[in-house]
Design a protein around this motif. Structure first.
Motif, PDB file in Angstrom:
ATOM      1  N   GLU A 168      11.881  48.358  58.096  1.00 38.15           N
ATOM      2  CA  GLU A 168      12.663  49.559  58.393  1.00 38.15           C
ATOM      3  C   GLU A 168      14.076  49.486  57.829  1.00 38.15           C
ATOM      4  N   HIS A 169      14.675  48.302  57.849  1.00 33.55           N
ATOM      5  CA  HIS A 169      16.027  48.164  57.308  1.00 33.55           C
ATOM      6  C   HIS A 169      16.045  48.473  55.812  1.00 33.55           C
ATOM      7  N   ALA A 170      15.025  47.971  55.090  1.00 30.44           N
ATOM      8  CA  ALA A 170      14.957  48.203  53.650  1.00 30.44           C
ATOM      9  C   ALA A 170      14.747  49.679  53.344  1.00 30.44           C
ATOM     10  N   LEU A 171      13.805  50.299  54.036  1.00 35.01           N
ATOM     11  CA  LEU A 171      13.529  51.714  53.794  1.00 35.01           C
ATOM     12  C   LEU A 171      14.725  52.589  54.163  1.00 35.01           C
ATOM     13  N   THR A 172      15.386  52.252  55.263  1.00 36.03           N
ATOM     14  CA  THR A 172      16.560  53.024  55.675  1.00 36.03           C
ATOM     15  C   THR A 172      17.702  52.871  54.685  1.00 36.03           C
ATOM     16  N   ALA A 173      17.896  51.653  54.176  1.00 36.40           N
ATOM     17  CA  ALA A 173      18.977  51.427  53.206  1.00 36.40           C
ATOM     18  C   ALA A 173      18.793  52.304  51.981  1.00 36.40           C
ATOM     19  N   ILE A 174      17.560  52.436  51.497  1.00 38.94           N
ATOM     20  CA  ILE A 174      17.312  53.277  50.327  1.00 38.94           C
ATOM     21  C   ILE A 174      17.483  54.752  50.678  1.00 38.94           C
ATOM     22  N   ASP A 175      16.960  55.165  51.818  1.00 35.47           N
ATOM     23  CA  ASP A 175      17.099  56.569  52.228  1.00 35.47           C
ATOM     24  C   ASP A 175      18.567  56.968  52.356  1.00 35.47           C
ATOM     25  N   GLU A 176      19.387  56.079  52.873  1.00 36.94           N
ATOM     26  CA  GLU A 176      20.805  56.400  53.037  1.00 36.94           C
ATOM     27  C   GLU A 176      21.511  56.509  51.693  1.00 36.94           C
ATOM     28  N   LEU A 177      21.093  55.689  50.730  1.00 33.37           N
ATOM     29  CA  LEU A 177      21.659  55.802  49.388  1.00 33.37           C
ATOM     30  C   LEU A 177      21.286  57.136  48.756  1.00 33.37           C
ATOM     31  N   VAL A 178      20.007  57.504  48.882  1.00 32.60           N
ATOM     32  CA  VAL A 178      19.536  58.759  48.298  1.00 32.60           C
ATOM     33  C   VAL A 178      20.256  59.949  48.919  1.00 32.60           C
ATOM     34  N   ALA A 179      20.460  59.912  50.235  1.00 37.01           N
ATOM     35  CA  ALA A 179      21.106  61.020  50.946  1.00 37.01           C
ATOM     36  C   ALA A 179      22.619  61.020  50.784  1.00 37.01           C
ATOM     37  N   GLY A 180      23.178  59.966  50.223  1.00 36.50           N
ATOM     38  CA  GLY A 180      24.617  59.895  50.035  1.00 36.50           C
ATOM     39  C   GLY A 180      25.394  59.551  51.288  1.00 36.50           C
ATOM     40  N   ARG A 181      24.687  59.036  52.295  1.00 41.11           N
ATOM     41  CA  ARG A 181      25.378  58.685  53.550  1.00 41.11           C
ATOM     42  C   ARG A 181      26.132  57.369  53.443  1.00 41.11           C
ATOM     43  N   VAL A 182      25.787  56.551  52.466  1.00 39.50           N
ATOM     44  CA  VAL A 182      26.515  55.305  52.222  1.00 39.50           C
ATOM     45  C   VAL A 182      26.842  55.232  50.737  1.00 39.50           C
ATOM     46  N   GLY A 183      27.909  54.503  50.430  1.00 42.05           N
ATOM     47  CA  GLY A 183      28.286  54.325  49.041  1.00 42.05           C
ATOM     48  C   GLY A 183      27.415  53.293  48.345  1.00 42.05           C
ATOM     49  N   TRP A 184      27.432  53.326  47.026  1.00 44.40           N
ATOM     50  CA  TRP A 184      26.669  52.360  46.259  1.00 44.40           C
ATOM     51  C   TRP A 184      27.284  50.969  46.435  1.00 44.40           C
ATOM     52  N   PRO A 185      26.460  49.927  46.575  1.00 47.59           N
ATOM     53  CA  PRO A 185      27.004  48.579  46.815  1.00 47.59           C
ATOM     54  C   PRO A 185      27.983  48.148  45.729  1.00 47.59           C
ATOM     55  N   ASP A 186      29.061  47.492  46.153  1.00 51.01           N
ATOM     56  CA  ASP A 186      30.072  47.014  45.215  1.00 51.01           C
ATOM     57  C   ASP A 186      29.477  46.012  44.235  1.00 51.01           C
ATOM     58  N   GLY A 187      29.902  46.125  42.987  1.00 48.12           N
ATOM     59  CA  GLY A 187      29.512  45.150  41.980  1.00 48.12           C
ATOM     60  C   GLY A 187      28.147  45.365  41.373  1.00 48.12           C
ATOM     61  N   ILE A 188      27.431  46.427  41.778  1.00 54.94           N
ATOM     62  CA  ILE A 188      26.092  46.687  41.257  1.00 54.94           C
ATOM     63  C   ILE A 188      26.121  48.027  40.539  1.00 54.94           C
ATOM     64  N   PRO A 189      25.782  48.077  39.245  1.00 55.22           N
ATOM     65  CA  PRO A 189      25.806  49.357  38.520  1.00 55.22           C
ATOM     66  C   PRO A 189      24.951  50.406  39.216  1.00 55.22           C
ATOM     67  N   ALA A 190      25.523  51.588  39.429  1.00 50.78           N
ATOM     68  CA  ALA A 190      24.820  52.654  40.144  1.00 50.78           C
ATOM     69  C   ALA A 190      23.765  53.295  39.260  1.00 50.78           C
ATOM     70  N   ILE A 191      22.777  53.910  39.904  1.00 47.10           N
ATOM     71  CA  ILE A 191      21.779  54.697  39.200  1.00 47.10           C
ATOM     72  C   ILE A 191      21.964  56.161  39.593  1.00 47.10           C
ATOM     73  N   GLY A 192      21.477  57.084  38.747  1.00 45.16           N
ATOM     74  CA  GLY A 192      21.665  58.504  38.978  1.00 45.16           C
ATOM     75  C   GLY A 192      20.824  59.032  40.127  1.00 45.16           C
ATOM     76  N   ALA A 193      21.054  60.296  40.450  1.00 49.99           N
ATOM     77  CA  ALA A 193      20.388  60.907  41.594  1.00 49.99           C
ATOM     78  C   ALA A 193      18.876  60.949  41.416  1.00 49.99           C
ATOM     79  N   ASP A 194      18.395  61.293  40.219  1.00 51.15           N
ATOM     80  CA  ASP A 194      16.948  61.329  39.991  1.00 51.15           C
ATOM     81  C   ASP A 194      16.339  59.937  40.142  1.00 51.15           C
TER      82      ASP A 194
END
Length: 329
Positions: A168-194
């Motif tokens: 659940e932690h893994a799935l929630t972490a991805i869902d929050e990234l997709v929804a924009g509720r959390v910022g992209w992790p520091d030091g890791i190149p971001a990927i686009g919305a699609d």
């Protein structure tokens, strides 16, 4: 080829042999049937601060010893589990040989657990990947994957599809990234919305993709691998074995291979992957991203070294880098 931003041979600080309780040192000597002539400095790989190192016995034989104490109860549990698993892996050339294990009660300090193993005289691969090393590691993964069905179920009942695929932690972490509720992790190149939406779709498939009846080591990384002088790869630290698809251990090394400039295509063409949809493999990488992102900005769990978070950040970046290439993000 890119340098790995983490030295997997120097991720931990461990106590010296002489600092362990007398009862523990005597217990190790009893397992060995010999007094201890000398102790090398403890190894510095791994993400816990428990003792692990090479001892030389009277007569010159060398052994590898792991010790966990009451200050690190999760290590005690892990060593007990490994002591149960290793004797069941006798058919695997890649697994270490357990010489003995013991639970030791010390005065006023609680329970300790010791493992004594035959010493594997080898080098850690991966930084850089030397010629022949990826082939040797792949052969070891193929060796492990031979243990399937009732034979694997006798060793473990833990399911990779449930433990990781449904985390659940893994799935929630991805869902929050997709929804924009959390910022992209520091030091890791971001990927686009699609790409983020694709990542979430893949992660949702991970549970089904990761169910299987093969034995899976489930924690392969450079510091759990050794290449002997003859070129054979050996796999260590067998306390996280699970059931899953036979391709998982090898696929889990693809981010390390790819980051280090190793072409993964010949390995993805091995029989382990026959009939496996590319999306299943990518679903594994996707759920790993969520699993690794969770907790990256928090203090490591008690008893774990700060290098654990550096490992999470690096492997997240390596998984995303591989997914970019595989899915043309």
């Amino acid at each position: 080829m890119r340098p790995v931003p983490l030295d997997y041979s120097a991720t931990s600080e461990r106590p010296a042999w002489a600092s362990l309780p007398t009862e523990v040192r005597q217990g190790v000597a009893a397992i060995c049937g010999s007094s201890i002539a000398s102790a090398a400095p403890p190894v510095r790989s791994g993400f816990t601060g428990s003792y692990a190192g090479v001892l030389t016995l009277d007569g010159g034989r060398r052994v590898f010893v792991k010790v966990g104490g009451p200050a690190l109860p999760h290590v005690v549990t892990a060593l007990a589990r490994e002591a149960d698993v290793l004797p069941q892996l006798g058919e695997l050339d890649c697994a270490p040989r357990l010489l003995g294990s013991s639970a030791i009660q010390t005065r006023g300090e609680g329970d300790w657990r010791v493992l004594v193993l035959d010493l594997i005289d080898g080098v850690q691969p991966g930084d850089p990947w030397c010629p022949g090393h990826p082939d040797a590691v792949a052969a070891a993964c193929v060796d492990v994957a031979r243990i399937r069905g009732s034979r694997a179920c006798a060793i473990t009942t833990a399911s990779l599809g449930e433990e990781i695929g449904e985390d659940e932690h893994a799935l929630t972490a991805i869902d929050e990234l997709v929804a924009g509720r959390v910022g992209w992790p520091d030091g890791i190149p971001a990927i686009g919305a699609d790409a983020r939406r694709d990542l979430a779709r893949l992660a949702a498939k991970a549970s089904a993709a990761l169910h299987g009846d093969a034995l899976v080591h489930s924690d392969l990384r450079p510091d759990n691998l050794l290449i002997e002088r003859g070129g054979q790869a050996r796999i260590v630290d067998w306390n996280w074995v699970m059931l899953g698809p036979p391709w998982v251990d090898l696929a889990g090394l693809f981010p390390f291979f790819s980051w280090g400039g190793v072409d993964i295509r010949p390995y993805a063409a091995l029989p382990l992957f026959d009939g496996v949809p590319a999306d299943d493999v990518d679903a594994f990488f996707a759920i790993l991203v969520g699993y690794l992102i969770h907790g990256q900005d928090e203090q490591p769990p008690p008893g774990c070294t700060p290098a654990l978070r550096a490992h999470q950040r690096f492997l997240t970046a390596a998984c995303l880098d591989l997914l970019r290439a595989r899915r043309d993000w």
